[in-house]
Design a protein around this motif. Sequence first.
Motif, PDB file in Angstrom:
ATOM      1  N   SER A 347       2.700   0.835 -10.652  1.00 28.52           N
ATOM      2  CA  SER A 347       2.988  -0.150 -10.181  1.00 28.52           C
ATOM      3  C   SER A 347       3.432  -0.581  -9.781  1.00 28.52           C
ATOM      4  CB  SER A 347       1.508  -0.559 -10.142  1.00 28.52           C
ATOM      5  OG  SER A 347       0.292   0.242 -10.507  1.00 28.52           O
ATOM      6  N   VAL A 348       3.697  -0.843  -8.084  1.00 29.51           N
ATOM      7  CA  VAL A 348       4.588  -2.054  -7.827  1.00 29.51           C
ATOM      8  C   VAL A 348       3.928  -3.943  -8.166  1.00 29.51           C
ATOM      9  CG1 VAL A 348       5.614  -3.438  -6.006  1.00 29.51           C
ATOM     10  CG2 VAL A 348       5.704  -1.264  -5.870  1.00 29.51           C
ATOM     11  N   VAL A 349       3.183  -4.192  -8.495  1.00 31.13           N
ATOM     12  CA  VAL A 349       2.634  -4.643  -8.953  1.00 31.13           C
ATOM     13  C   VAL A 349       0.898  -4.074  -9.348  1.00 31.13           C
ATOM     14  CG1 VAL A 349       1.286  -7.758  -8.688  1.00 31.13           C
ATOM     15  CG2 VAL A 349       3.429  -7.071  -8.290  1.00 31.13           C
ATOM     16  N   TRP A 350       0.654  -4.228 -11.009  1.00 30.14           N
ATOM     17  CA  TRP A 350      -0.348  -4.504 -11.804  1.00 30.14           C
ATOM     18  C   TRP A 350      -1.385  -5.076 -11.788  1.00 30.14           C
ATOM     19  CZ3 TRP A 350      -2.765  -2.963 -17.314  1.00 30.14           C
ATOM     20  CH2 TRP A 350      -3.036  -2.241 -16.812  1.00 30.14           C
ATOM     21  N   GLY A 351      -1.822  -5.817 -10.818  1.00 31.82           N
ATOM     22  CA  GLY A 351      -1.891  -6.948 -10.619  1.00 31.82           C
ATOM     23  C   GLY A 351      -4.070  -6.405 -10.312  1.00 31.82           C
ATOM     24  N   MET A 352      -4.098  -6.104  -8.802  1.00 33.08           N
ATOM     25  CA  MET A 352      -5.932  -5.170  -8.400  1.00 33.08           C
ATOM     26  C   MET A 352      -6.040  -3.724  -9.214  1.00 33.08           C
ATOM     27  SD  MET A 352      -4.881  -5.478  -4.352  1.00 33.08           S
ATOM     28  CE  MET A 352      -6.249  -5.515  -3.687  1.00 33.08           C
ATOM     29  N   PRO A 353      -5.475  -3.227  -9.433  1.00 34.09           N
ATOM     30  CA  PRO A 353      -5.070  -1.850 -10.747  1.00 34.09           C
ATOM     31  C   PRO A 353      -5.667  -1.974 -11.970  1.00 34.09           C
ATOM     32  CG  PRO A 353      -3.206  -1.349  -9.876  1.00 34.09           C
ATOM     33  CD  PRO A 353      -4.271  -2.923  -8.926  1.00 34.09           C
ATOM     34  N   GLY A 354      -5.100  -3.464 -12.849  1.00 38.34           N
ATOM     35  CA  GLY A 354      -5.013  -4.070 -13.600  1.00 38.34           C
ATOM     36  C   GLY A 354      -6.230  -4.174 -14.026  1.00 38.34           C
ATOM     37  N   ALA A 355      -6.665  -5.365 -12.910  1.00 32.28           N
ATOM     38  CA  ALA A 355      -8.040  -6.074 -13.255  1.00 32.28           C
ATOM     39  C   ALA A 355      -8.835  -4.885 -13.302  1.00 32.28           C
ATOM     40  CB  ALA A 355      -8.163  -6.796 -11.622  1.00 32.28           C
ATOM     41  N   VAL A 356      -8.980  -3.659 -12.566  1.00 27.52           N
ATOM     42  CA  VAL A 356     -10.181  -2.602 -12.194  1.00 27.52           C
ATOM     43  C   VAL A 356      -9.842  -2.248 -14.398  1.00 27.52           C
ATOM     44  CG1 VAL A 356     -10.901  -0.606 -12.186  1.00 27.52           C
ATOM     45  CG2 VAL A 356     -10.399  -1.985 -10.296  1.00 27.52           C
ATOM     46  N   VAL A 357      -9.277  -1.706 -14.427  1.00 33.72           N
ATOM     47  CA  VAL A 357      -8.991  -1.445 -16.057  1.00 33.72           C
ATOM     48  C   VAL A 357      -9.348  -2.770 -16.610  1.00 33.72           C
ATOM     49  CG1 VAL A 357      -6.683  -0.149 -17.518  1.00 33.72           C
ATOM     50  CG2 VAL A 357      -6.409   0.230 -14.993  1.00 33.72           C
ATOM     51  N   LYS A 358      -8.861  -3.500 -16.733  1.00 38.63           N
ATOM     52  CA  LYS A 358      -9.476  -4.586 -17.506  1.00 38.63           C
ATOM     53  C   LYS A 358     -11.037  -4.495 -18.090  1.00 38.63           C
ATOM     54  CE  LYS A 358      -7.451  -8.943 -19.557  1.00 38.63           C
ATOM     55  NZ  LYS A 358      -6.651 -10.416 -18.281  1.00 38.63           N
TER      56      LYS A 358
END
Length: 385
Positions: A347-358
């Motif tokens: 990911s360029v920034v793991w914000g949106m997918p990171g929120a889903v994983v979190k």
Amino acid sequence: MSLRPVKILVVDDSAVIRGLMAKVIESTEGLQLAGTAMHGEAALAFLKRNPVDIVVLDVEMPVMNGLDALRQIQIQFPRTHVIMASALTTAGAKVTVEALAQGAAGCVAKPQAKSASDAIQQVGAELVPLIRALTNKPEANSPDAAIDAETEIRSHSESNVSRTNIAYHTPSKTETATRSTGSSVLRRMPRPVQAIVIGTSTGGPKALSQIMSSIDDTIWQPILIVQHMPAAFTPMLAKHLGSDSRRVCVEAQTGMPILPRQIYVAPGDFHLEVVRKGADIVAQLHQAAPEHYCRPSVNPLFRTAADVWGKHLAAVMLTGMGDDGIEGTQAVHQAGGYILAQDAVSSVVWGMPGAVVKAGLHDEMLSLSEIAGRLRQIALWKGAA
């Protein structure tokens, strides 16, 4: 915090634009104006003598334009991030979208304000948060920090509902540890899939280009995409993705039927939804309030797609700053749809997918290079209805 200031080169043939950007940089703590140049050729000569962290690069310039300069910077100075500065015109959008697909770190809109003070504020609202995201500060290396960076954007300008800025982000060791192993075993077998929805923001054009270049006729389902992007840019994005995928790709319009093997992109400044109309499923656009300060937001598409297709929906959350789409992903999860999230490393920034994983909403977390292949498998799944 960084131990040294971030060095920035501004490249633009307009002395006015160079002056505005220089003033923003010089007045911001932690940033240092390394120099200015009038065109790409002068920029390359400067970079050979003066290494910098970031180049802010005009799209349209004499002698050597921004796209040609970007290619040379990527070859000669691969560790230098490039931010494209574009006018919100058809010509500017065309080149900027191409630059983003080729790996430019981000883009900002050139100011259109009437007064110098308003122009400086406009430039700062987009440029400063983008530079912060690019400088790889320790506090930026987490999904929470990506959300914090979005909060900084909001504090500068809450009216920027279709964010232009796009930035690269290097994941931390913690994020790296969450990378998928590339296993071919599905965590949960999906139902037969009737549609695919994708949400993305920061870094999305390049990620989408890679995925669309890798799909084939096994994916017969319609694909609907929300990419945070200004209205001037989304027509060019649709055109690029159509070329990459070798299939019809259009900006969605209200009442447009959602058909197999076609790709639909949410127009800038409009939310995209899908609704049943008799025997058909059609697109619906509206300009309701932004969600997560974004219009288009991923949420309306994911929510309504979950209502329409339920357990027969596949949703993909790609690279992006912030956490837009988390509520829509929750709706997909509750409806029984299958959810893929891009991993931190790719990911360029793991914000949106990171929120889903979190939030534990994903069925699989995959690298960007694995996603198209998994979609091909899911598209062919003939499990229980």
